[in-house]
Design a protein around this motif. Structure first.
Motif, short mmCIF file in Angstrom:
data_model
loop_
_atom_site.label_atom_id
_atom_site.label_comp_id
_atom_site.label_asym_id
_atom_site.label_seq_id
_atom_site.Cartn_x
_atom_site.Cartn_y
_atom_site.Cartn_z
N HIS A 169 0.82 -1.22 0.00
CA HIS A 169 0.00 0.00 0.00
C HIS A 169 0.86 1.27 0.00
O HIS A 169 0.65 2.17 -0.83
CB HIS A 169 -0.97 -0.02 1.18
CG HIS A 169 -1.79 -1.29 1.26
ND1 HIS A 169 -2.52 -1.65 2.35
CD2 HIS A 169 -1.96 -2.30 0.36
CE1 HIS A 169 -3.13 -2.82 2.14
NE2 HIS A 169 -2.79 -3.23 0.94
N LEU A 173 1.71 4.42 -2.97
CA LEU A 173 1.57 5.87 -2.79
C LEU A 173 2.91 6.58 -3.00
O LEU A 173 2.95 7.68 -3.57
CB LEU A 173 1.00 6.17 -1.41
CG LEU A 173 -0.41 5.61 -1.18
CD1 LEU A 173 -0.91 6.00 0.20
CD2 LEU A 173 -1.37 6.10 -2.26
N TRP A 211 -7.73 1.30 -4.32
CA TRP A 211 -6.75 1.85 -3.37
C TRP A 211 -7.40 2.75 -2.34
O TRP A 211 -6.95 2.81 -1.18
CB TRP A 211 -5.63 2.57 -4.11
CG TRP A 211 -4.73 1.63 -4.85
CD1 TRP A 211 -4.64 1.48 -6.20
CD2 TRP A 211 -3.82 0.68 -4.27
NE1 TRP A 211 -3.72 0.49 -6.50
CE2 TRP A 211 -3.21 -0.02 -5.34
CE3 TRP A 211 -3.47 0.34 -2.97
CZ2 TRP A 211 -2.26 -1.02 -5.14
CZ3 TRP A 211 -2.53 -0.66 -2.76
CH2 TRP A 211 -1.94 -1.33 -3.84
N ALA A 212 -8.45 3.48 -2.74
CA ALA A 212 -9.12 4.36 -1.78
C ALA A 212 -9.75 3.53 -0.67
O ALA A 212 -9.61 3.85 0.52
CB ALA A 212 -10.17 5.21 -2.49
N ALA A 215 -6.95 2.02 1.54
CA ALA A 215 -6.33 2.99 2.45
C ALA A 215 -7.25 3.29 3.63
O ALA A 215 -6.80 3.45 4.77
CB ALA A 215 -6.00 4.28 1.69
N ARG A 219 -5.94 2.13 7.33
CA ARG A 219 -5.41 3.46 7.59
C ARG A 219 -4.27 3.45 8.62
O ARG A 219 -3.23 4.06 8.39
CB ARG A 219 -6.53 4.38 8.09
CG ARG A 219 -6.04 5.77 8.41
CD ARG A 219 -7.19 6.75 8.66
NE ARG A 219 -6.66 8.09 8.58
CZ ARG A 219 -7.32 9.16 8.14
NH1 ARG A 219 -8.55 9.02 7.73
NH2 ARG A 219 -6.75 10.33 8.08
N VAL B 236 -2.00 12.70 2.32
CA VAL B 236 -2.71 11.43 2.51
C VAL B 236 -2.80 11.10 3.99
O VAL B 236 -3.85 10.76 4.53
CB VAL B 236 -1.99 10.29 1.76
CG1 VAL B 236 -2.58 8.93 2.16
CG2 VAL B 236 -2.10 10.50 0.25
N VAL B 246 -6.12 9.58 -1.39
CA VAL B 246 -5.40 8.55 -2.15
C VAL B 246 -5.79 8.60 -3.62
O VAL B 246 -4.95 8.52 -4.52
CB VAL B 246 -5.67 7.15 -1.53
CG1 VAL B 246 -5.35 6.04 -2.51
CG2 VAL B 246 -4.87 6.99 -0.24
#
Lengths: 341, 341
Positions: A169, A173, A211-212, A215, A219, B236, B246
């Protein structure tokens, strides 16, 4: 349950292995499509032995709990790429002993059941998180992974989430942030890019898609990893002696990158590059490999770098150190231009 | 002047092109070694037409100024990967009209003249920064780059340094920081790494070598780039809606990565992957490419991913979209197992 790429691929693979499979989806179109390619039959209302929830990550926990509540004795697993939230929801439902988490780590992202293939999981890691489940339930889920020829790894859900934040992850990013920093450059500036930038930013071409959701679900582990990365870059940024800070960071990175497994679970062997200038014409790469094979040298890895302005590519053959020199001489004798690595 | 990899490679390449070359180094051993491989003769004390300074980045400015002062009419160039500081030193010496900056962007780092090859620069960008020099001096340096078949790009020194911070120096540090963040993981965790992490961290295996000098010389542009990357990751990290943050970062990265040139200076074409399971045995890759060639399909790019625990590799052939489906069917008819991309 779930007839996207992962669900349909599991269905196809299990049916090919002789299993009896039904497939359903909240979207009747997706369900129909998956059924038309042979990923499973229509559910007949009888209780399944095993339910595999292949819903998007954000929906996985709810669908898993609904399945646990609907069927009193079925074992339920899911395929979401973040395991903690699903495990906690299953435990909270009171049916945690029938839930086993899965994360089949299939390769690059595509989506939709039209791209489904039964061997999507072959030779890829398939993480199993047992949680509160007894060995019999774990064995049932393991048999799915094994039928699909995945590479089973048992892990704790929390440890899984912490690990994928760091191996997947956060690197996504970071790659996107490196790419985004190109925004101030002209096209001519960007054309100075070499293979290094291409490697670092390859996954920055990914669709944001899941990916959203990932995340949001992961988190905490993601933020901890970003903090680690940001702190290392800040240390360089603010160092009195930036040279020493850079040396320290690169040395620490080198130690860790050496731990990423290469072939067969071992630490990456020290391969030696032999870089050949290959005209960008059909058949030349094949001709090169034919010449390599004639000298009985095995290629451990192969990378191709296209020249931005010339019709040639630089093909790098990674070979065992003992083979490199002789290979280079032999290829030159065959008329190939060998470039420096 | 300078008999390391770059200096010796330039000497070999220019002599092969019929130039008269002398080579020297502050280290007599390095100088003798370079001469023994034919990279140049011993200096005879007469004034050269052109001096190429191939010293380490931190020493380049001083050696350039010394050469400009020693020879009253020679044109002087250098090969340092940061151009601003050398250009400023040359201008301050009062001889700036005889200095032209070069940055031949040779591929992967190795060092020492034993690795030297005259075609180290072929098909690679060779940046020329004219500075205060007239066209005649620029032409002399351009003729070196052309003799070595480099891909000449003229740029302002400041613009060059800003560009390489973003396409090379900061990506190196970001890759090292992503790798360093693996430090908290067990070996089993690290084994979950897929091709994405391998790509992002490949250059993190680099030797720190010159990077400390480069960072010191290009500190301003590097810090600006790190600030950009850090700010994106902080956004982010601190977002109320991490999913939206993201998505925004990945979308911006996608736009930029599409600007990195692929073949022949154009924006990367949309290639389609066909991933084949290739047993990890000598000759299998060649057999695959032979079968591909028999179907008249040209391979635009090729990547190999080794399975961590199984004796197979996943070889991805990147082909034009119109060829992918037919290729997959043909390979399956030939007995290959085609995996999902």
């Amino acid at each position: 349950m779930g007839a996207g790429l992962i669900g349909a691929s599991i269905g196809l693979g299990l049916r090919a292995a002789g299993w009896s499979v039904t497939i359903s989806d909240v979207d009747p179109k997706a369900e129909g499509l998956a059924r038309s390619i042979g990923a499973g039959d229509a559910p007949d209302g009888s209780e399944p032995e095993l339910v595999i929830v292949a819903a998007p990550p954000a929906a996985a926990a709810d669908v898993v709990v609904a399945a646990l509540e609907q069927w009193p004795s079925a074992i339920v697993t899911d395929v979401a790429s973040v395991k903690g939230p699903v495990a906690r929801a299953a435990q909270a439902s009171g049916h945690g002993a029938r839930y086993v988490g899965s994360h089949p780590m299939a390769g690059r992202e595509v989506s939709g059941s039209l791209a489904a293939q039964g061997d999507l999981f072959r030779a890829r890691p398939w993480v199993i998180c047992a949680g509160e489940a007894p060995e019999s339930a774990v064995a049932a889920v393991r048999s799915v992974a094994e039928a699909l020829q995945g590479d089973v790894v048992e892990m704790d859900a929390q440890a899984h989430d912490a690990a994928v934040a760091r191996v997947s992850h956060a690197p996504q990013l970071a790659a996107s942030a490196v790419a985004a920093a190109l925004g101030t450059l002209t096209a001519e500036d960007v054309a100075l890019a070499g293979q290094g930038l291409r490697d670092v930013t390859r996954i920055a071409a990914s669709q944001p898609g899941m990916w959203a959701e990932i995340a949001t679900l992961n988190r905490q582990a993601l933020v901890e990893t970003l903090d680690h990365i940001i702190a290392d870059l800040e240390d360089v940024r603010e160092a009195d002696d930036i040279g020493a800070a850079v040396t320290d960071l690169i040395e620490r990175g080198r130690m860790e990158v050496a731990r990423i497994p290469g072939k067969h679970g071992g630490v990456k062997r020290e391969w030696t590059p032999v870089t050949v200038i290959v005209p960008d014409e059909p058949g030349r790469l094949l001709a090169l490999l034919t010449d390599v094979a004639a000298h009985d040298v095995n290629i451990e890895d192969l990378t191709i770098e296209h020249s931005p302005r010339q019709p040639v590519g630089l093909t790098t053959l990674w070979v065992l150190p003992g083979s490199a020199e002789a290979l280079q001489e032999a290829l030159e004798a065959n008329g190939w231009q060998v470039a420096a690595p």
